[in-house]
Write a protein that holds these residues in place. Structure first.
Motif, PDB file in Angstrom:
ATOM      1  N   UNK A 677      -0.786   9.669   2.975  1.00 44.19           N
ATOM      2  CA  UNK A 677      -1.431  10.234   1.771  1.00 44.19           C
ATOM      3  C   UNK A 677      -0.883   9.687   0.459  1.00 44.19           C
ATOM      4  N   UNK A 678       0.446   9.551   0.340  1.00 41.70           N
ATOM      5  CA  UNK A 678       0.983   9.070  -0.931  1.00 41.70           C
ATOM      6  C   UNK A 678       0.537   7.641  -1.224  1.00 41.70           C
ATOM      7  N   UNK A 679       0.441   6.815  -0.189  1.00 40.63           N
ATOM      8  CA  UNK A 679      -0.035   5.452  -0.389  1.00 40.63           C
ATOM      9  C   UNK A 679      -1.525   5.430  -0.704  1.00 40.63           C
ATOM     10  N   UNK A 680      -2.309   6.312  -0.064  1.00 37.67           N
ATOM     11  CA  UNK A 680      -3.732   6.395  -0.399  1.00 37.67           C
ATOM     12  C   UNK A 680      -3.912   6.794  -1.853  1.00 37.67           C
ATOM     13  N   UNK A 681      -3.070   7.708  -2.338  1.00 33.92           N
ATOM     14  CA  UNK A 681      -3.141   8.096  -3.746  1.00 33.92           C
ATOM     15  C   UNK A 681      -2.809   6.912  -4.654  1.00 33.92           C
ATOM     16  N   UNK A 704       3.595  -0.496 -11.656  1.00 36.13           N
ATOM     17  CA  UNK A 704       4.114  -1.474 -10.689  1.00 36.13           C
ATOM     18  C   UNK A 704       4.623  -0.799  -9.419  1.00 36.13           C
ATOM     19  N   UNK A 705       5.099   0.465  -9.577  1.00 38.09           N
ATOM     20  CA  UNK A 705       5.577   1.189  -8.400  1.00 38.09           C
ATOM     21  C   UNK A 705       4.449   1.454  -7.412  1.00 38.09           C
ATOM     22  N   UNK A 706       3.220   1.693  -7.932  1.00 46.34           N
ATOM     23  CA  UNK A 706       2.076   1.888  -7.036  1.00 46.34           C
ATOM     24  C   UNK A 706       1.772   0.615  -6.246  1.00 46.34           C
ATOM     25  N   UNK A 707       1.891  -0.532  -6.908  1.00 47.25           N
ATOM     26  CA  UNK A 707       1.655  -1.802  -6.221  1.00 47.25           C
ATOM     27  C   UNK A 707       2.661  -1.977  -5.085  1.00 47.25           C
ATOM     28  N   UNK A 712       4.322  -1.840   0.694  1.00 49.39           N
ATOM     29  CA  UNK A 712       5.230  -1.366   1.733  1.00 49.39           C
ATOM     30  C   UNK A 712       4.486  -0.608   2.830  1.00 49.39           C
ATOM     31  N   UNK A 713       3.521   0.220   2.424  1.00 49.23           N
ATOM     32  CA  UNK A 713       2.779   1.012   3.406  1.00 49.23           C
ATOM     33  C   UNK A 713       1.939   0.112   4.310  1.00 49.23           C
ATOM     34  N   UNK A 714       1.291  -0.896   3.737  1.00 45.70           N
ATOM     35  CA  UNK A 714       0.500  -1.824   4.548  1.00 45.70           C
ATOM     36  C   UNK A 714       1.396  -2.601   5.517  1.00 45.70           C
TER      37      UNK A 714
END
Length: 742
Positions: A677-681, A704-707, A712-714
């Motif tokens: 969920x956090x990565x989807x957000x 940049x943290x979202x990128x 990392x999640x992928x």
């Protein structure tokens, strides 16, 4: 997230699979591409069936990978299956008697592979192109083609980058371009290019003939321009180049290149009981095709042990002789031919299997190496008289000893007739030919043949040499041998070493040293009753034999002895002990025949580092692009576009199909599938920011943290093999190519 945006099972982090039929068609096209590329090596290798083992191995690799891919799609398992097929296939073809069920390699199989690699390296180092294909060479070619098949399969399937299959093909086709720039097989190149274009079409859902034509045309232009841009081996030679790389099967071809190297290499040292100069034969070139001098094809004859040699052809007991003992210590002369005086009667101390050839009593090995050998040679120093040579009768000899091509240039035979017009016997003619070259009109030069483009041993080179009157030992030896044959005198060319230079320690003679600058070629002419006689037509080089020396007057006080006749008793010259080569001297300089030298480890390390650096070029390029985009995210004019572009490329690198024509919302749905969920957000926030930057008046600053969070999640959803492929061969870089599409 709406269900209609959810990617299908076929696209969840995997390559979209084509039909089984299309996959097998693509694998067949890959094999055909490699087959035609392999055909370009025909200018380097002789024989009609050498290509069968490599193609069999490549076919097994592609078939194994294809079967596993159909049964269980993925990236890593087909690669493992192909690698296993490579190992088992090589074992089956080259080491079946050492393996379990002839297929599964055991310890002996790997030992056999090591032996074949060494044998192949020596054969390549020894032979000049076109080379006879030994088992070792066949093994190396099969091994290389197997690896290239693995690479091509990886490019075409896991990476879905069929354009990169040109890399294995060009790797094969570059070999003859570098080794023999003048011999370019356009037929195989056209076939390879056509197969490559067809392969590009097989992998695409939509046909793109314009792009395919552009890629193919670019490859054609590059391949035709490349041979002219790449320096020839001779031009590339220099102080650091390896010396005498072709000593062996046909060493005369590259002898001039070795002589032109500014730095010489210590080949061997020796001591001898002979009171005369000692020449060392490597091999005898008997067959003259018109294009080159070549040795006769000799089968391994281990029954001809070096413990005892046959009598030299044509030699009778009437010729005076002296027994000579010579002790030789080889340095880094990595060759299958052993330097020995002629005629040799026996050899002691050799390691490995060696045999002598009946044609010229040359000594060679099927599986050992001359390097670091220490041996003692017993030989004969022959002293035929002028009378014996003049009286030698004309006898019937094998036609190949006097054969010359029907289209031999006229000036060769005409010059031979003119030079020998006043000679009465074959020996007189031979001496006249020798004097013709050594009496002042000819000049020794290692550069003139290169500048004049007649650096070779063929009849055209000889014809030009007689006009220019400047060349080195290869030209003098070949010219005298060919001219002798036009006079019906049996002749051949010998390649070996001159006697070398004497060395002294504390004012006392120690030993002789022979270097690569002592490499030499000379003619031998046949006289019945005497055998093969050495001549020296090269001015300023070597020791010129003189069989017309005055005889000693007969002493009337000893009527039982005729001192005017040469003695057949051995001389009493002492045999000196063998010299131990200091380690620094034994390894100094560039090696003969590709043997390891002092710079070998550094050269190997440099090649390894260069290969690693080349492998990391795509990864380095991708890292630079990512860092530049993240800087734009923090302080650029379009931070959201930079952040979103980096996110899309990360997804592409990891195998998620993203098309440049898709909207941000559709692409976000593909990327977010399966993420926590956090990565989807984070994906949602990045999508909103790029949409706002593109269409809204109010912008949403990306983070940049979202990128990093999405990246990392992928990555965590992928296996180690997929992450490694994404790092070493990022697919997003393909979009940098002109005209590229998703």
């Amino acid at each position: 997230m709406s269900a209609d945006l959810r990617p299908s099972a076929a696209t969840r982090g995997r390559r979209p699979r084509s039909s089984v039929r299309q996959d097998w068609a693509l694998s067949g096209a890959l094999l055909l591409l490699l087959a035609f590329s392999l055909g370009s090596l025909s200018v380097l290798l002789t024989g009609g069936a050498w290509w069968l083992p490599p193609l069999l191995i490549a076919g097994l690799v592609l078939a194994a990978a294809g079967v596993v891919r159909v049964a269980r799609p993925g990236r890593v398992l087909p690669l493992i299956a192909g690698a296993a097929a490579l190992v088992c296939g090589l074992t089956l073809v080259f080491a079946g008697d050492t393996a379990l069920l002839g297929l599964v390699p055991l310890e002996g199989s790997f030992e056999r592979a090591g032996e074949l690699v060494r044998e192949g390296r020596i054969s390549i180092a020894e032979q000049a192109a076109p080379a006879d294909v030994t088992t070792g060479i066949s093994f190396l070619v099969a091994l290389a083609l197997g690896f290239l098949a693995l690479a091509a399969d990886t490019f075409a399937f896991p990476l879905r980058a069929p354009a990169l299959t040109a890399v294995p093909a060009l790797a094969l086709m570059a070999v003859p371009v570098v080794v023999r720039p003048g011999d370019f097989d356009a037929v195989f190149f056209v076939l390879t290019a056509a197969t490559y274009l067809a392969l590009l079409q097989l992998q695409r859902r939509r046909r793109e003939p314009v792009r395919a034509f552009a890629l193919g045309a670019s490859a054609l232009v590059l391949a035709f321009v490349l041979p002219g841009a790449v320096p020839s081996p001779s031009a590339a030679g220099g102080p650091g180049a390896s010396g005498a790389a072709s000593i062996g099967i046909n060493p005369v071809i590259d002898l001039g290149q070795d002589l032109r190297r500014p730095n010489s290499t210590l080949a061997f040292t020796y001591t001898t009981s002979s009171t005369e100069a000692v020449y060392f034969k490597l091999t005898t070139l008997t067959r003259f095709s018109g294009d080159r001098w070549e040795p006769l094809q000799v089968q391994t004859q281990l029954e001809n042990t070096v413990v005892e040699f046959a009598d030299p052809p044509g030699l009778t007991d009437a010729v005076a002789r002296t027994e000579v003992s010579t002790t030789v210590e080889i340095g880094d002369l990595a060759a299958r031919w052993l330097p020995v005086p002629y005629p040799t009667t026996s050899i002691e101390g050799l390691e490995g299997s060696w045999f002598w050839e009946r044609d010229g009593l040359a000594v060679r090995t099927p599986d050992a190496n001359a390097r670091r050998q220490l041996y003692t040679v017993s030989s004969l120093s022959l002293r035929p008289t002028e009378e014996q040579l003049d009286a030698a009768p004309s006898v019937s000899t094998p036609p190949q000893l006097t054969a010359v091509p029907d289209n031999l240039p006229e000036n060769i035979a005409a010059t031979a007739v003119e030079v020998t017009r006043d000679a009465d016997t074959d020996y007189d003619r031979a001496v006249a030919l020798q004097s013709f070259f050594t009496d002042g009109e000819f000049r020794y030069s290692e550069e003139a043949p290169v500048d004049g483009e007649f650096d070779g041993t063929g009849m055209d080179a000889v014809s030009e040499f007689l006009e220019v009157r400047s060349g080195y030992c290869v030209h003098f030896a070949s010219a005298m041998a060919v001219m002798s044959r036009t006079l019906e005198i049996p002749a051949r060319v010998v390649v070996g070493f001159q006697p070398g230079q004497p060395q002294f320690r504390d004012g006392e003679f120690s030993h002789f040293e022979v270097t690569t600058h002592d490499l030499h070629a000379w003619p031998e002419l046949y006289f019945e009753g005497v055998g093969w006689v050495r001549f020296e037509p090269t001015p300023g080089r070597g020791d010129r034999p003189d069989y017309r020396a005055e005889t000693t007057p007969d002493d009337p006080s000893t009527p039982e002895v005729d001192e005017s006749q040469p003695t057949a008793q051995p001389t009493t010259a002492p045999t000196r002990a063998p010299v131990e080569l200091p380690e620094d001297e034994a390894t100094a300089g560039a090696p003969l025949g590709g043997g390891a030298d002092a710079s070998g480890p550094l050269l190997g390390a440099g090649i390894l580092l260069g290969a690693v650096a080349l492998l990391l070029v795509p990864a380095g390029t991708r890292v630079v692009r990512r860092r530049r985009r993240l800087r734009n995210v923090r302080s650029g004019a379009e931070p959201a576009t930079a952040a979103w572009t980096e996110t899309l490329d990360t997804a592409r690198d990891l195998g998620i199909p993203i098309r440049s024509t898709e909207t941000a919302r559709v692409a976000a749905g593909r990327i977010a599938q399966g993420l926590p969920p956090d990565a989807q957000d984070a994906v949602s926030r990045l999508r909103q920011s790029v949409e706002a930057e593109s269409y809204a008046s109010t912008r949403v600053a990306p983070s940049p943290e979202d990128v990093d969070a999405v990246r990392d999640a992928l990555s965590r959803l992928r296996g180690l093999g997929e992450r490694l492929l994404a790092f070493l061969a990022p697919r997003s870089l393909l979009l940098m190519l002109p005209g590229s599409r998703d």
